[in-house]
Scaffold this motif. Structure first.
Motif, PDB file in Angstrom:
ATOM      1  N   PHE A 170       0.818  -1.213   0.000  1.00 20.85           N
ATOM      2  CA  PHE A 170       0.000   0.000   0.000  1.00 20.85           C
ATOM      3  C   PHE A 170       0.851   1.262   0.000  1.00 20.85           C
ATOM      4  CE2 PHE A 170      -2.610   3.166   2.408  1.00 20.85           C
ATOM      5  CZ  PHE A 170      -3.569   3.359   1.425  1.00 20.85           C
ATOM      6  N   ARG A 171       1.877   1.284   0.831  1.00 23.50           N
ATOM      7  CA  ARG A 171       2.710   2.486   0.876  1.00 23.50           C
ATOM      8  C   ARG A 171       3.449   2.695  -0.440  1.00 23.50           C
ATOM      9  NH1 ARG A 171       8.114   3.908   4.281  1.00 23.50           N
ATOM     10  NH2 ARG A 171       8.476   5.866   3.191  1.00 23.50           N
ATOM     11  N   ALA A 172       3.833   1.584  -1.093  1.00 21.71           N
ATOM     12  CA  ALA A 172       4.485   1.711  -2.396  1.00 21.71           C
ATOM     13  C   ALA A 172       3.552   2.414  -3.376  1.00 21.71           C
ATOM     14  CB  ALA A 172       4.883   0.341  -2.926  1.00 21.71           C
ATOM     15  N   PHE A 173       2.257   2.092  -3.310  1.00 18.26           N
ATOM     16  CA  PHE A 173       1.282   2.750  -4.181  1.00 18.26           C
ATOM     17  C   PHE A 173       1.207   4.243  -3.885  1.00 18.26           C
ATOM     18  CE2 PHE A 173      -3.155   4.328  -4.339  1.00 18.26           C
ATOM     19  CZ  PHE A 173      -3.258   4.459  -5.722  1.00 18.26           C
ATOM     20  N   LEU A 174       1.129   4.599  -2.596  1.00 17.07           N
ATOM     21  CA  LEU A 174       1.022   6.013  -2.241  1.00 17.07           C
ATOM     22  C   LEU A 174       2.257   6.791  -2.667  1.00 17.07           C
ATOM     23  CD1 LEU A 174      -0.514   5.833   1.354  1.00 17.07           C
ATOM     24  CD2 LEU A 174      -1.693   6.369  -0.783  1.00 17.07           C
ATOM     25  N   ASP A 175       3.445   6.256  -2.345  1.00 16.25           N
ATOM     26  CA  ASP A 175       4.675   6.985  -2.661  1.00 16.25           C
ATOM     27  C   ASP A 175       4.925   7.051  -4.158  1.00 16.25           C
ATOM     28  OD1 ASP A 175       5.242   7.619  -0.082  1.00 16.25           O
ATOM     29  OD2 ASP A 175       6.720   6.054   0.241  1.00 16.25           O
ATOM     30  N   ARG A 176       4.684   5.943  -4.832  1.00 15.26           N
ATOM     31  CA  ARG A 176       4.888   5.916  -6.283  1.00 15.26           C
ATOM     32  C   ARG A 176       3.973   6.919  -6.975  1.00 15.26           C
ATOM     33  NH1 ARG A 176       2.269   1.020  -9.828  1.00 15.26           N
ATOM     34  NH2 ARG A 176       0.316   2.162  -9.575  1.00 15.26           N
ATOM     35  N   THR A 177       2.748   7.060  -6.460  1.00 11.51           N
ATOM     36  CA  THR A 177       1.798   8.000  -7.064  1.00 11.51           C
ATOM     37  C   THR A 177       2.353   9.416  -7.055  1.00 11.51           C
ATOM     38  OG1 THR A 177      -0.108   6.650  -6.442  1.00 11.51           O
ATOM     39  CG2 THR A 177      -0.508   8.989  -6.830  1.00 11.51           C
ATOM     40  N   LEU A 178       2.856   9.855  -5.899  1.00 14.40           N
ATOM     41  CA  LEU A 178       3.402  11.209  -5.826  1.00 14.40           C
ATOM     42  C   LEU A 178       4.696  11.337  -6.616  1.00 14.40           C
ATOM     43  CD1 LEU A 178       2.724  12.456  -2.193  1.00 14.40           C
ATOM     44  CD2 LEU A 178       1.412  12.815  -4.266  1.00 14.40           C
ATOM     45  N   ILE A 179       5.524  10.289  -6.581  1.00 10.39           N
ATOM     46  CA  ILE A 179       6.777  10.344  -7.338  1.00 10.39           C
ATOM     47  C   ILE A 179       6.490  10.469  -8.828  1.00 10.39           C
ATOM     48  CG2 ILE A 179       8.830   9.039  -8.020  1.00 10.39           C
ATOM     49  CD1 ILE A 179       8.898   7.879  -5.205  1.00 10.39           C
ATOM     50  N   LYS A 180       5.498   9.715  -9.324  1.00 10.73           N
ATOM     51  CA  LYS A 180       5.175   9.786 -10.753  1.00 10.73           C
ATOM     52  C   LYS A 180       4.638  11.160 -11.127  1.00 10.73           C
ATOM     53  CE  LYS A 180       4.519   4.933 -11.946  1.00 10.73           C
ATOM     54  NZ  LYS A 180       3.638   3.918 -12.567  1.00 10.73           N
ATOM     55  N   ILE A 181       3.827  11.743 -10.239  1.00 12.26           N
ATOM     56  CA  ILE A 181       3.347  13.101 -10.506  1.00 12.26           C
ATOM     57  C   ILE A 181       4.531  14.072 -10.514  1.00 12.26           C
ATOM     58  CG2 ILE A 181       1.989  15.007  -9.543  1.00 12.26           C
ATOM     59  CD1 ILE A 181      -0.044  12.907  -8.596  1.00 12.26           C
ATOM     60  N   ALA A 182       5.453  13.873  -9.568  1.00 10.22           N
ATOM     61  CA  ALA A 182       6.648  14.725  -9.522  1.00 10.22           C
ATOM     62  C   ALA A 182       7.508  14.536 -10.753  1.00 10.22           C
ATOM     63  CB  ALA A 182       7.462  14.416  -8.264  1.00 10.22           C
TER      64      ALA A 182
END
Length: 611
Positions: free
Chosen positions: A36-48
């Protein structure tokens, strides 16, 4: 093995991906990652990753040798906004696919916060053009040079060449922003006339500055001089190219905006509130809901402000009377007498302004060394005081905070506005420093960034009532701890709180009760005793940032109420360190979630005194 892999989120996930780890690749590319945390962090990283400027500001890719993004600028076409909203819809769908039963307590809180933000973005989509993206406070016209000066590091020739590339690409960036401005114009969203006049003056002054004195040139010149790896001859060549790029690309980009705003000036009116725009009343209520993280109506906020203004003025008058001031003529006259005393101001010179920065640093060093009784958690990142760049200080706020770089390469910064000496009375400096730096924004922001095991969204969520409420609360904490024992420093603190109370009145007055700009200026001037230049700057800020200014006082009042609630419930077991741990160690949250966290802390008896 999987327990070890759980830590590979955020930067760790990115590094593993670069090294070819299969599981990390799955977590990066799969629609629904295992963790789950990988999903949250990856989401913001991809937006960044879709924002080169954000990547530069975060500064973490440089640590693994990646710098190509530093040659690019963001794609600011209106279509990118459409793509982002569509992306957020997909993120929302995936987020809901994680069953609550499979998440622990901390993950459930992270999910709740993510859903809070996604739900708001869905509501905000209909009002995405109800703003003025180029105004006297912010926008590409001043954000771009500030970004280049403060964020773009130059330590090698490659860094300098990337800087030159960004100078060349700025004209396209301005053209893309112009498309968004024209869309707003087609929808009847044109800035008030004063906004147009301000930005025209700002941009005209910018392009009329000799290139060798322009911040984009002088900033590169300074960075090159400080770089250890770049020979003098190459520095000269790079500066010559910078001069050409500013002439050929930067100044013509500003020319596009100057021509556009000069062309629409005749269409602009003198009504300033959001109410004047199509569905402006709904847009304002949504803005209030977001910034306060409450469901307060505009009228409720307005009445709250009137009540707080009366209470705080009464406290100030009592102190002034005790110090021998004549208070018979009322608050406005008494506070003007105080403000007129020259002993409270620095010399209006370069030397006087330099001394202000020195004294701010002394104030911060002093309180930083004396907070052990109130704070257990402290940021590792450093803190420095700098002057707001002169090219934009005339219309900039009195001060603001810039967060440190993730990789530790840049400390937190407290930017002080030194344009008007009369706007910096000595008795107001402590309060301002405590708010913007220690224990205010620097403690809250830097601590959140440094939290281990916390997804990025929990560290950087834009809940203004929490972040600004904490900073305003910090002013009172500093007073309670004895750092403003001089009666005049306490007046400075109360004036700062009064200022935030007045904001509740004027923000709602402008955008819901249809006050004019002049009405709001008069009310704020009479009820705060602030310098007129500051009052005008503040009122004009509320006009272009509807609702944001209400978050400070609403947030502060909630944090104080929760602290009192904990004190009453825990009695002698209440410990201020424990309370601050609860508030700071969970990252930014909406106020109702903060209350729930405090209730849990009370219920569990976690406020038992500890060494």
């Amino acid at each position: 093995m999987f327990k070890k892999i759980l830590k590979y989120t955020g930067l760790g996930l990115l590094i593993l991906l670069l090294s070819g780890t299969a599981l990390a690749a799955h977590e990066w590319y799969a629609k629904k990652p295992f963790f789950f945390r990988a999903f949250l962090d990856r989401t913001l990283i991809k937006i960044a990753f879709d924002s080169p400027e954000t990547l530069t500001s975060l500064g973490f890719l440089e640590s693994v040798g990646i710098k190509g993004h530093n040659a690019e600028l963001d794609d600011d076409r209106p279509e990118k906004g459409d793509e982002l909203f569509a992306q957020l819809d997909t993120i929302h769908e995936t987020l809901l696919s994680y069953e609550d039963s499979g998440l622990d307590e901390n993950q459930l809180l992270s999910k709740e916060i993510a859903l809070y933000l996604l739900d708001f973005s869905s509501q905000a989509k209909a009002y995405r053009y109800h703003n003025y993206p180029v105004n006297q406070l912010f926008g590409v016209q001043n954000g771009y040079p500030s970004f280049m000066e403060a964020q773009h590091r130059v330590e090698t020739v490659e860094d300098a060449e990337n800087y030159l590339s960004r100078l060349e690409k700025v004209k396209l960036k301005f053209e893309q922003n112009l498309l968004g401005l024209r869309l707003r114009e087609q929808n009847g969203i044109i800035p008030p006339r004063f906004v147009i006049d301000r930005v025209l003056t700002e941009m005209t002054d910018f392009v009329e500055t000799p290139i060798s004195e322009n911040i984009l040139y002088t900033s590169l010149e300074t960075k090159l001089a400080e770089a250890k790896e770049i020979p003098i001859k190459e520095q000269a060549e790079l500066l010559a190219q910078a001069e050409e790029n500013i002439r050929e690309y930067v100044y013509p980009a500003y020319g596009l905006f100057i021509d556009y705003f000069a062309g629409i000036a005749g269409k602009a009116g003198s009504d300033d509130g959001l109410w004047r725009l199509p569905n402006g009343d709904k847009a304002y209520q949504l803005s209030l809901n977001f910034f306060t993280t409450t469901d307060y109506s505009a009228d409720e906020v307005h009445q709250m402000g009137l009540s707080e203004v009366a209470r705080i003025q009464s406290e100030i008058m009592a102190i002034l009377k005790g110090e021998g001031f004549d208070t018979s003529a009322g608050f406005s006259q008494a506070i003007e007498t105080l403000a007129a005393d020259p002993k409270f101001y620095y010399e209006d010179s370069d030397e006087g302004r330099a001394q202000i920065l020195v004294d701010y640093q002394k104030i911060l060093d002093e309180i930083n060394a004396g907070l052990d009784d109130a704070f257990r958690i402290r940021p590792k990142a450093g803190m420095e005081v700098v002057r707001i760049p002169e090219f934009k200080e005339k219309t900039a706020p009195g001060a603001y905070y810039q967060q440190p770089a993730i990789d530790g390469s840049r400390p937190g910064r407290f930017f002080a506005n030194l344009y008007d000496i009369k706007a910096t009375p000595k008795y107001g400096m402590r309060t301002l420093a405590y708010h913007e730096a220690i224990p205010g924004h620097h403690f809250q922001v830097a601590v959140a960034m440094e939290l281990e095991g916390m997804p990025f969204i929990r560290k950087m969520a834009p809940f203004t009532a929490y972040t600004e409420g904490w900073a305003l609360y910090s002013e009172q904490v500093a007073w309670e701890l004895g750092f403003q024992d001089d009666p005049f420093d306490n007046i400075g603190r109360l004036q700062a709180e009064l200022f935030r109370g007045v904001r509740l009145v004027v923000d709602t007055g402008i955008h819901e009760k249809r006050w004019t700009r002049e009405q709001a200026i008069e009310y704020m001037k009479l009820n705060t005793g602030m310098a007129e230049t500051d009052v005008i700057s503040e009122i004009e800020r509320y006009i272009v940032m509807p609702g944001q200014a209400t978050s400070y006082k609403v947030g502060m009042m909630k944090i104080l109420a929760l602290r009192e609630k904990a004190k009453l419930a825990l009695g002698e077991k209440f410990n201020l360190k424990d309370f601050h741990d609860v508030v700071l160690k969970n990252g930014p949250v909406p106020l109702d979630i903060l209350e729930r966290l405090v209730d849990k802390y009370i219920a569990q008896g976690s406020a038992v005194s500890r060494v």
